[in-house]
Design a protein around this motif. Structure first.
Motif, PDB file in Angstrom:
ATOM      1  N   ARG A  46       0.844  -1.193   0.000  1.00  0.00           N
ATOM      2  CA  ARG A  46       0.000   0.000   0.000  1.00  0.00           C
ATOM      3  C   ARG A  46       0.882   1.247   0.000  1.00  0.00           C
ATOM      4  O   ARG A  46       1.762   1.393   0.851  1.00  0.00           O
ATOM      5  N   LYS A  47       0.626   2.123  -0.974  1.00  0.00           N
ATOM      6  CA  LYS A  47       1.449   3.316  -1.145  1.00  0.00           C
ATOM      7  C   LYS A  47       0.568   4.531  -1.359  1.00  0.00           C
ATOM      8  O   LYS A  47      -0.632   4.415  -1.626  1.00  0.00           O
ATOM      9  N   ASN A  48       1.201   5.689  -1.304  1.00  0.00           N
ATOM     10  CA  ASN A  48       0.494   6.936  -1.608  1.00  0.00           C
ATOM     11  C   ASN A  48       0.504   7.157  -3.119  1.00  0.00           C
ATOM     12  O   ASN A  48       1.187   8.021  -3.651  1.00  0.00           O
ATOM     13  N   ILE A  49      -0.275   6.315  -3.817  1.00  0.00           N
ATOM     14  CA  ILE A  49      -0.392   6.377  -5.275  1.00  0.00           C
ATOM     15  C   ILE A  49      -1.857   6.420  -5.643  1.00  0.00           C
ATOM     16  O   ILE A  49      -2.727   6.215  -4.792  1.00  0.00           O
ATOM     17  N   ARG A  50      -2.143   6.653  -6.930  1.00  0.00           N
ATOM     18  CA  ARG A  50      -3.535   6.816  -7.353  1.00  0.00           C
ATOM     19  C   ARG A  50      -4.093   5.600  -8.082  1.00  0.00           C
ATOM     20  O   ARG A  50      -5.303   5.435  -8.168  1.00  0.00           O
ATOM     21  N   THR A  51      -3.233   4.763  -8.642  1.00  0.00           N
ATOM     22  CA  THR A  51      -3.709   3.626  -9.423  1.00  0.00           C
ATOM     23  C   THR A  51      -3.067   2.337  -8.935  1.00  0.00           C
ATOM     24  O   THR A  51      -2.012   2.352  -8.297  1.00  0.00           O
ATOM     25  N   ARG A  71       3.229  -9.161  -7.274  1.00  0.00           N
ATOM     26  CA  ARG A  71       3.079  -8.078  -6.312  1.00  0.00           C
ATOM     27  C   ARG A  71       2.113  -7.048  -6.871  1.00  0.00           C
ATOM     28  O   ARG A  71       2.147  -6.732  -8.059  1.00  0.00           O
ATOM     29  N   VAL A  72       1.271  -6.526  -6.010  1.00  0.00           N
ATOM     30  CA  VAL A  72       0.334  -5.473  -6.390  1.00  0.00           C
ATOM     31  C   VAL A  72       0.584  -4.262  -5.503  1.00  0.00           C
ATOM     32  O   VAL A  72       0.539  -4.366  -4.273  1.00  0.00           O
ATOM     33  N   ALA A  73       0.884  -3.127  -6.125  1.00  0.00           N
ATOM     34  CA  ALA A  73       0.994  -1.862  -5.405  1.00  0.00           C
ATOM     35  C   ALA A  73      -0.346  -1.140  -5.559  1.00  0.00           C
ATOM     36  O   ALA A  73      -0.854  -0.994  -6.674  1.00  0.00           O
ATOM     37  N   VAL A  74      -0.905  -0.696  -4.439  1.00  0.00           N
ATOM     38  CA  VAL A  74      -2.252  -0.124  -4.467  1.00  0.00           C
ATOM     39  C   VAL A  74      -2.303   1.141  -3.620  1.00  0.00           C
ATOM     40  O   VAL A  74      -1.487   1.332  -2.714  1.00  0.00           O
ATOM     41  N   PRO A  75      -3.271   2.026  -3.906  1.00  0.00           N
ATOM     42  CA  PRO A  75      -3.478   3.182  -3.033  1.00  0.00           C
ATOM     43  C   PRO A  75      -3.796   2.738  -1.605  1.00  0.00           C
ATOM     44  O   PRO A  75      -4.284   1.627  -1.380  1.00  0.00           O
ATOM     45  N   ARG A 104      -6.023   3.176   0.689  1.00  0.00           N
ATOM     46  CA  ARG A 104      -7.346   2.757   1.170  1.00  0.00           C
ATOM     47  C   ARG A 104      -8.064   1.808   0.214  1.00  0.00           C
ATOM     48  O   ARG A 104      -9.286   1.660   0.277  1.00  0.00           O
ATOM     49  N   THR A 105      -7.334   1.135  -0.645  1.00  0.00           N
ATOM     50  CA  THR A 105      -7.961   0.230  -1.608  1.00  0.00           C
ATOM     51  C   THR A 105      -8.575  -0.975  -0.892  1.00  0.00           C
ATOM     52  O   THR A 105      -7.890  -1.663  -0.124  1.00  0.00           O
ATOM     53  N   PRO A 106      -9.871  -1.263  -1.124  1.00  0.00           N
ATOM     54  CA  PRO A 106     -10.498  -2.444  -0.508  1.00  0.00           C
ATOM     55  C   PRO A 106      -9.853  -3.737  -1.011  1.00  0.00           C
ATOM     56  O   PRO A 106      -9.417  -3.827  -2.159  1.00  0.00           O
ATOM     57  N   GLU A 107      -9.805  -4.732  -0.144  1.00  0.00           N
ATOM     58  CA  GLU A 107      -9.216  -6.020  -0.510  1.00  0.00           C
ATOM     59  C   GLU A 107      -9.930  -6.638  -1.707  1.00  0.00           C
ATOM     60  O   GLU A 107      -9.306  -7.265  -2.557  1.00  0.00           O
ATOM     61  N   GLU A 108     -11.235  -6.444  -1.795  1.00  0.00           N
ATOM     62  CA  GLU A 108     -11.990  -7.035  -2.903  1.00  0.00           C
ATOM     63  C   GLU A 108     -11.552  -6.452  -4.246  1.00  0.00           C
ATOM     64  O   GLU A 108     -11.519  -7.165  -5.262  1.00  0.00           O
ATOM     65  N   ASP A 109     -11.209  -5.171  -4.288  1.00  0.00           N
ATOM     66  CA  ASP A 109     -10.724  -4.569  -5.529  1.00  0.00           C
ATOM     67  C   ASP A 109      -9.402  -5.200  -5.964  1.00  0.00           C
ATOM     68  O   ASP A 109      -9.157  -5.399  -7.157  1.00  0.00           O
ATOM     69  N   ILE A 110      -8.559  -5.524  -4.995  1.00  0.00           N
ATOM     70  CA  ILE A 110      -7.289  -6.172  -5.317  1.00  0.00           C
ATOM     71  C   ILE A 110      -7.542  -7.558  -5.885  1.00  0.00           C
ATOM     72  O   ILE A 110      -6.939  -7.963  -6.885  1.00  0.00           O
ATOM     73  N   ARG A 111      -8.471  -8.298  -5.252  1.00  0.00           N
ATOM     74  CA  ARG A 111      -8.804  -9.640  -5.744  1.00  0.00           C
ATOM     75  C   ARG A 111      -9.323  -9.587  -7.185  1.00  0.00           C
ATOM     76  O   ARG A 111      -8.929 -10.400  -8.040  1.00  0.00           O
ATOM     77  N   GLN A 112     -10.169  -8.643  -7.463  1.00  0.00           N
ATOM     78  CA  GLN A 112     -10.745  -8.543  -8.803  1.00  0.00           C
ATOM     79  C   GLN A 112      -9.683  -8.209  -9.840  1.00  0.00           C
ATOM     80  O   GLN A 112      -9.711  -8.715 -10.968  1.00  0.00           O
ATOM     81  N   LEU A 113      -8.728  -7.352  -9.479  1.00  0.00           N
ATOM     82  CA  LEU A 113      -7.638  -7.026 -10.401  1.00  0.00           C
ATOM     83  C   LEU A 113      -6.820  -8.268 -10.717  1.00  0.00           C
ATOM     84  O   LEU A 113      -6.515  -8.551 -11.884  1.00  0.00           O
ATOM     85  N   VAL A 114      -6.450  -9.023  -9.685  1.00  0.00           N
ATOM     86  CA  VAL A 114      -5.631 -10.221  -9.888  1.00  0.00           C
ATOM     87  C   VAL A 114      -6.383 -11.249 -10.714  1.00  0.00           C
ATOM     88  O   VAL A 114      -5.822 -11.863 -11.641  1.00  0.00           O
ATOM     89  N   LEU A 115      -7.655 -11.448 -10.428  1.00  0.00           N
ATOM     90  CA  LEU A 115      -8.440 -12.409 -11.193  1.00  0.00           C
ATOM     91  C   LEU A 115      -8.567 -11.986 -12.657  1.00  0.00           C
ATOM     92  O   LEU A 115      -8.457 -12.811 -13.576  1.00  0.00           O
ATOM     93  N   ALA A 116      -8.779 -10.701 -12.889  1.00  0.00           N
ATOM     94  CA  ALA A 116      -8.924 -10.207 -14.260  1.00  0.00           C
ATOM     95  C   ALA A 116      -7.634 -10.364 -15.050  1.00  0.00           C
ATOM     96  O   ALA A 116      -7.648 -10.578 -16.267  1.00  0.00           O
TER      97      ALA A 116
END
Length: 239
Positions: free
Chosen positions: A15-20, A33-37, A39-51
């Motif tokens: 988790r970083k101070n980034i926008r995307t 590895r996924v770098a995320v803003p 406050r990104t919800p865990e479900e959004d991360i799961r959906q990105l990885v699955l997609a």
């Protein structure tokens, strides 16, 4: 580092101070590895990885199939690369200043008696660094007018997971020292790539459209470059 299991795939989450969100597959083991803003919800991360599942598996398989280079020993007769060409390392003793000289198909390393492999590595690394620093000003002079931007500063350093980076705000680019071992067009590709980031921060349709305009064969050069693992056992990421 926090880890998330997505469809039996371990994913490192940063988790970083980034926008995307940014997803990366690393060589040689294909870790994800996924770098995320922040406050990104865990479900959004799961959906990105699955997609991106097919993309992830494609790169993991490519990494598995690659032949990993043996660690360099810095001994006489060993093959070292410069600008994409192989050269045989030849060792010589000298009473003068240790140095490296390229001649014919050999890299001649002149050393003091008792020089260790680690010291030979330092000598060769310094030689490589001097060579790439000779070439980068010429490449920037060639490509900055084409791309229509100018950098304020550039540098060279060893990087484990990037061929190059760009600090857009500072207009500063860094190039991986390992690039000097690859063909000149690969170095030019990375230079253009980082310069284009001064127009577009993201790897989106606009970014690749600009690459098409400035360097039409960029995809070929990128494929060629990414076929090679770094000697340390790492390869720049597959993004």
């Amino acid at each position: 580092m926090p880890e998330l299991l997505v469809d039996n795939l371990p994913v490192e989450v940063v988790r970083k101070n980034i926008r995307t969100l940014r997803l990366t597959v690393y060589a040689p083991d294909g870790r994800v590895r996924v770098a995320v803003p922040l406050r990104t919800p865990e479900e959004d991360i799961r959906q990105l990885v699955l997609a991106r599942g097919p993309w992830i598996r494609k790169h993991q398989e490519r990494f598995r199939q690659q032949t990993r280079p043996q660690p360099l020993q810095y001994q006489a007769g060993e093959t070292h690369y410069y600008l994409g060409q192989p050269y045989t390392l030849q060792l010589h003793t000298t009473d003068g200043t240790p140095h490296v000289r390229l001649e014919g198909t050999a890299l001649h390393l002149y050393e003091k008696p008792g020089t260790s492999p680690a010291q030979r590595k330092q000598l060769l690394t310094a030689w490589y660094r001097a060579r790439i620093k000779e070439q980068l000003p010429l490449l920037l002079a060639q490509w900055q007018p084409v791309v229509g931007v100018r950098v304020h500063e550039w540098g060279v350093k060893q990087m484990r997971t990037r061929w190059g980076t760009c600090n857009i705000r500072a207009k500063r680019i860094w190039l991986n020292l390992e690039l000097i071992k690859h063909p000149p067009h690969c170095l030019a590709y990375v230079v253009v790539h980082e310069l284009v980031h001064l127009h577009e921060r993201l790897h989106n349709q606009r970014f690749w459209g600009l690459m098409d305009r400035f360097l039409p064969d960029w995809a070929q050069y990128r494929r060629e470059l990414n076929q090679h693992s770094l000697r340390a056992g790492h390869q720049p990421d597959a993004c």
